[in-house]
Design an enzyme around this catalytic site. Structure first.
Site, PDB file in Angstrom:
ATOM      1  N   SER A   1      -6.696  11.559 -48.653  1.00  0.00           N
ATOM      2  CA  SER A   1      -7.915  10.750 -48.671  1.00  0.00           C
ATOM      3  C   SER A   1      -7.701   9.568 -49.601  1.00  0.00           C
ATOM      4  O   SER A   1      -7.008   9.686 -50.614  1.00  0.00           O
ATOM      5  CB  SER A   1      -9.078  11.614 -49.166  1.00  0.00           C
ATOM      6  OG  SER A   1     -10.080  10.799 -49.736  1.00  0.00           O
TER       7      SER A   1
ATOM      8  N   GLU B   1      -7.149  17.563 -35.647  1.00  0.00           N
ATOM      9  CA  GLU B   1      -8.437  16.905 -35.369  1.00  0.00           C
ATOM     10  C   GLU B   1      -8.283  15.883 -34.247  1.00  0.00           C
ATOM     11  O   GLU B   1      -9.095  15.801 -33.326  1.00  0.00           O
ATOM     12  CB  GLU B   1      -8.956  16.194 -36.621  1.00  0.00           C
ATOM     13  CG  GLU B   1      -9.440  17.143 -37.695  1.00  0.00           C
ATOM     14  CD  GLU B   1      -9.827  16.379 -38.959  1.00  0.00           C
ATOM     15  OE1 GLU B   1     -11.025  16.257 -39.222  1.00  0.00           O
ATOM     16  OE2 GLU B   1      -8.927  15.900 -39.681  1.00  0.00           O
TER      17      GLU B   1
ATOM     18  N   HIS C   1     -18.463  35.205 -31.267  1.00  0.00           N
ATOM     19  CA  HIS C   1     -19.572  34.395 -31.820  1.00  0.00           C
ATOM     20  C   HIS C   1     -19.220  33.840 -33.204  1.00  0.00           C
ATOM     21  O   HIS C   1     -20.105  33.575 -34.002  1.00  0.00           O
ATOM     22  CB  HIS C   1     -20.877  35.198 -31.932  1.00  0.00           C
ATOM     23  CG  HIS C   1     -21.211  35.992 -30.716  1.00  0.00           C
ATOM     24  ND1 HIS C   1     -22.070  35.553 -29.737  1.00  0.00           N
ATOM     25  CD2 HIS C   1     -20.771  37.211 -30.299  1.00  0.00           C
ATOM     26  CE1 HIS C   1     -22.157  36.463 -28.782  1.00  0.00           C
ATOM     27  NE2 HIS C   1     -21.376  37.467 -29.094  1.00  0.00           N
TER      28      HIS C   1
ATOM     29  N   LYS D   1      -7.590  15.966 -51.590  1.00  0.00           N
ATOM     30  CA  LYS D   1      -7.686  16.267 -50.150  1.00  0.00           C
ATOM     31  C   LYS D   1      -6.325  16.349 -49.449  1.00  0.00           C
ATOM     32  O   LYS D   1      -5.441  15.566 -49.710  1.00  0.00           O
ATOM     33  CB  LYS D   1      -8.517  15.204 -49.428  1.00  0.00           C
ATOM     34  CG  LYS D   1      -9.973  15.168 -49.801  1.00  0.00           C
ATOM     35  CD  LYS D   1     -10.764  16.401 -49.377  1.00  0.00           C
ATOM     36  CE  LYS D   1     -10.985  16.505 -47.883  1.00  0.00           C
ATOM     37  NZ  LYS D   1     -11.928  15.516 -47.386  1.00  0.00           N
TER      38      LYS D   1
ATOM     39  N   GLN E   1      -6.756   0.432  -7.228  1.00  0.00           N
ATOM     40  CA  GLN E   1      -5.928  -0.093  -8.318  1.00  0.00           C
ATOM     41  C   GLN E   1      -6.400   0.463  -9.671  1.00  0.00           C
ATOM     42  O   GLN E   1      -5.637   0.494 -10.636  1.00  0.00           O
ATOM     43  CB  GLN E   1      -6.004  -1.626  -8.310  1.00  0.00           C
ATOM     44  CG  GLN E   1      -5.126  -2.290  -9.322  1.00  0.00           C
ATOM     45  CD  GLN E   1      -4.961  -3.776  -9.032  1.00  0.00           C
ATOM     46  OE1 GLN E   1      -4.225  -4.163  -8.128  1.00  0.00           O
ATOM     47  NE2 GLN E   1      -5.663  -4.609  -9.770  1.00  0.00           N
TER      48      GLN E   1
ATOM     49  N   TYR F   1      -6.601   1.897   2.483  1.00  0.00           N
ATOM     50  CA  TYR F   1      -6.494   1.346   1.130  1.00  0.00           C
ATOM     51  C   TYR F   1      -7.700   0.464   0.806  1.00  0.00           C
ATOM     52  O   TYR F   1      -8.200  -0.281   1.658  1.00  0.00           O
ATOM     53  CB  TYR F   1      -5.203   0.512   0.983  1.00  0.00           C
ATOM     54  CG  TYR F   1      -5.100  -0.113  -0.400  1.00  0.00           C
ATOM     55  CD1 TYR F   1      -4.612   0.613  -1.476  1.00  0.00           C
ATOM     56  CD2 TYR F   1      -5.547  -1.415  -0.633  1.00  0.00           C
ATOM     57  CE1 TYR F   1      -4.549   0.058  -2.748  1.00  0.00           C
ATOM     58  CE2 TYR F   1      -5.492  -1.982  -1.905  1.00  0.00           C
ATOM     59  CZ  TYR F   1      -4.995  -1.235  -2.951  1.00  0.00           C
ATOM     60  OH  TYR F   1      -4.955  -1.781  -4.213  1.00  0.00           O
TER      61      TYR F   1
ATOM     62  N   LYS G   1      -4.735   3.547 -12.183  1.00  0.00           N
ATOM     63  CA  LYS G   1      -3.514   3.535 -12.996  1.00  0.00           C
ATOM     64  C   LYS G   1      -3.682   3.714 -14.489  1.00  0.00           C
ATOM     65  O   LYS G   1      -2.962   4.491 -15.109  1.00  0.00           O
ATOM     66  CB  LYS G   1      -2.741   2.247 -12.739  1.00  0.00           C
ATOM     67  CG  LYS G   1      -2.128   2.263 -11.372  1.00  0.00           C
ATOM     68  CD  LYS G   1      -1.375   1.028 -11.058  1.00  0.00           C
ATOM     69  CE  LYS G   1      -1.136   1.030  -9.575  1.00  0.00           C
ATOM     70  NZ  LYS G   1      -2.402   1.109  -8.789  1.00  0.00           N
TER      71      LYS G   1
ATOM     72  N   ASN H   1       0.811  -1.221   0.000  1.00  0.00           N
ATOM     73  CA  ASN H   1       0.000   0.000   0.000  1.00  0.00           C
ATOM     74  C   ASN H   1       0.848   1.277   0.000  1.00  0.00           C
ATOM     75  O   ASN H   1       0.564   2.225  -0.737  1.00  0.00           O
ATOM     76  CB  ASN H   1      -0.956   0.002   1.197  1.00  0.00           C
ATOM     77  CG  ASN H   1      -1.929  -1.160   1.132  1.00  0.00           C
ATOM     78  OD1 ASN H   1      -1.984  -1.864   0.115  1.00  0.00           O
ATOM     79  ND2 ASN H   1      -2.673  -1.387   2.199  1.00  0.00           N
TER      80      ASN H   1
HETATM   81  N1  ARG Z   1      -1.676  -3.491  -7.169  1.00  0.00           N
HETATM   82  C1  ARG Z   1      -2.165  -2.782  -6.033  1.00  0.00           C
HETATM   83  C2  ARG Z   1      -2.664  -1.425  -6.476  1.00  0.00           C
HETATM   84  O1  ARG Z   1      -2.279  -0.988  -7.466  1.00  0.00           O
HETATM   85  C3  ARG Z   1      -1.087  -2.574  -5.030  1.00  0.00           C
HETATM   86  C4  ARG Z   1      -1.572  -2.449  -3.629  1.00  0.00           C
HETATM   87  C5  ARG Z   1      -2.206  -3.723  -3.231  1.00  0.00           C
HETATM   88  N2  ARG Z   1      -2.504  -3.782  -1.860  1.00  0.00           N
HETATM   89  C6  ARG Z   1      -3.345  -4.722  -1.364  1.00  0.00           C
HETATM   90  N3  ARG Z   1      -3.510  -4.721  -0.119  1.00  0.00           N
HETATM   91  N4  ARG Z   1      -3.969  -5.541  -2.144  1.00  0.00           N
HETATM   92  O2  ARG Z   1      -3.465  -0.818  -5.824  1.00  0.00           O
END
Ligand code: ARG
Length: 464
Positions: A277, A290, A156, A283, A322, A317, A325, A110
């Site tokens: 195109s 874009e 405008h 084109k 998770q 936690y 990410k 954690n």
């Molecule tokens: N892979 C987990 C995350 O990204 C890491 C932490 C996991 N901790 C746990 N107690 N399962 O959050």
């Protein structure tokens, strides 16, 4: 293969559960930071006498080997080791045997994952700051060439008042400046070390968090272990700064798309930044602006996604976290990729001064100046506005622009008109007269560019 946490379990993990809970497919992007964090942690464990110097040295050597394999792309991640932290630990144990199991003393995944992400975002935020600088430099360089190039200014999306093209472009410099300052400001909050918080409550071992902070280059340590492991504000902040940046880039991109259309033709993007195109041979499509405009969507999505994941989570936690990410990685890649393209695209675009000049000669965007003219001759602005409205209507009826009306026409609306009205209406004069601070007159634009360059120099010094 048995799990690193398998002791308490009688049964194997269900395969689908393994797939659902594993994050290795994406958090392997944190491998470098994970090893970096572990190296600092184990050095502190050795220096504090929590593990022996000999064990510390073995673990450091083992981690360095894992790091070499990472560099050579030789690591084969295993989904049953769930995430990057347990994969690296497993590689370490593979390298040096059971002593590798001492690495995790006094820490938890954690505080480890939070540390990895602080390190990762710190790096990329610095990178992004420098990349924004390059875009700003490209804007300044185009602007310096076009202080006297006039373009219709719009409100405008209707012609409003002519402006210097440099003035228009430089507006984006200042948006990017605020974006950059937001990222710089966020570095302050990325500079806090979570490691040492343990799973949530701290640890029974006599760890030295200051030492780890020093080794990893953090200025502060989180003073509350529960906050340290459950905080994801720094990612929200990053996504929010990125959404704002992408929103600005999207607005600029929209202008580039409009300006490169046949109807406008104000600029031409370099061939190397356009595509063709498959069916229409004539084109030349502005795909790059874009796509940059469109990529704002996924960044906004990641911001809203993470805010939604975090809302209502109890301390500390939770596995929900998770999910922080993929949006973060995607945003880093999107923003860096975008900025990388934007600078050379701006630098290489051709500005069609002639087309712009023609455009401003064919509109009524100098109308406000006739009103101001009457005001300087003593008429209240509201009254002048009404009269000029009628003059414009009359000109439209005659199929003429304001510079083409003759003096008698003007005088039939007010005896205050004189020959000097034609000087007031000339476009250079219209632009040059807006010499109030921050206005579009060349003097003001020059002033603005000077200030912009000072800002760039100052930031350069800050990054170095
Ligand atoms: N892979 C987990 C995350 O990204 C890491 C932490 C996991 N901790 C746990 N107690 N399962 O959050």
């Amino acid at each position: 293969m048995s799990k690193l946490w398998g002791g308490r379990f009688k049964k194997e993990t269900n395969k689908l559960v393994e797939e659902l809970t594993a994050s290795i497919s994406f958090d392997q992007k944190l491998a470098k930071e994970d090893i970096q964090g572990s190296l600092a942690h184990v050095q502190m464990l050795g220096e504090s006498g929590i593990i022996s110097t000999e064990d510390m040295e073995k673990i450091i050597a083992g981690l360095n080997k894992v790091s070499e394999k990472l560099e050579k792309d030789e690591l084969e991640y295993n989904v049953s080791n769930e995430d990057i932290h347990m994969n690296i630990e497993a590689f370490l144990i593979e390298e040096i045997g059971p002593v590798g199991g001492k690495l995790h003393t006094g820490r938890s995944r954690n505080d480890q994952v939070a540390t990895d992400m602080h390190l990762y975002l710190k790096n990329h935020t610095q990178n992004i700051i420098e990349m924004i600088e390059s875009v700003q430099a490209a804007i300044v360089s185009q602007s310096e060439d076009h202080i006297y190039t006039l373009i219709p200014g719009y409100t405008h999306l209707q012609r409003a008042q002519p402006v210097s093209f440099a003035h228009h472009l430089m507006a984006y410099f200042w948006m990017l400046q605020r974006d950059k300052e937001r990222y710089i400001d966020s570095l302050e909050r990325l500079n806090w070390l979570p490691l040492g918080a343990g799973a949530l409550a701290g640890t029974t071992f006599p760890i030295n968090r200051e030492r780890v902070a020093e080794l990893l280059g953090f200025d502060n340590i989180y003073p509350n272990s529960m906050d340290a492991v459950s905080n994801r504000d720094f990612i929200v902040e990053f996504l929010s700064a990125s959404s704002m940046l992408m929103m600005h880039i999207s607005r600029l991109s929209e202008e580039l798309v409009i300006w490169s259309s046949e109807e406008f033709k104000f600029v031409e993007l370099d061939d190397s930044f356009c595509t063709g195109s498959s069916i229409m041979p004539q084109k030349k499509n502005p795909d790059v602006p874009e796509l940059l405009r469109a990529k704002t969507g996924r960044v906004n999505g990641s911001l809203v996604g993470l805010l939604t994941v975090l809302k209502g989570l109890p301390l500390a936690y939770n596995k929900d976290m998770q999910e922080d990410k993929e949006g973060m990685f995607d945003t880093v890649e999107t923003v860096e990729g975008t900025l990388q393209l934007l600078a050379p695209m701006i630098e290489s675009m051709t500005v069609n001064e002639e087309v712009m000049r023609k455009a401003i000669n064919q509109d009524y965007s100098n109308a406000t100046d006739i009103a101001d003219y009457l005001v300087t001759k003593g008429m209240p602005f509201r009254e002048a506005h009404e009269i000029i409205g009628k003059i414009v209507l009359n000109a439209i009826d005659q199929g003429k622009y304001l510079l083409e009306l003759n003096l008698e026409d003007y005088q039939s609306f007010s005896p205050l008109f004189d020959d000097d009205i034609y000087e007031v209406l000339a476009h250079e004069q219209v632009v040059g007269a807006r010499n109030s601070q921050g206005g579009t007159a060349p003097e003001q634009v020059q002033q603005q560019i000077k200030l912009a360059k000072e800002k760039l120099d100052k930031c350069q010094a800050l990054v170095e």
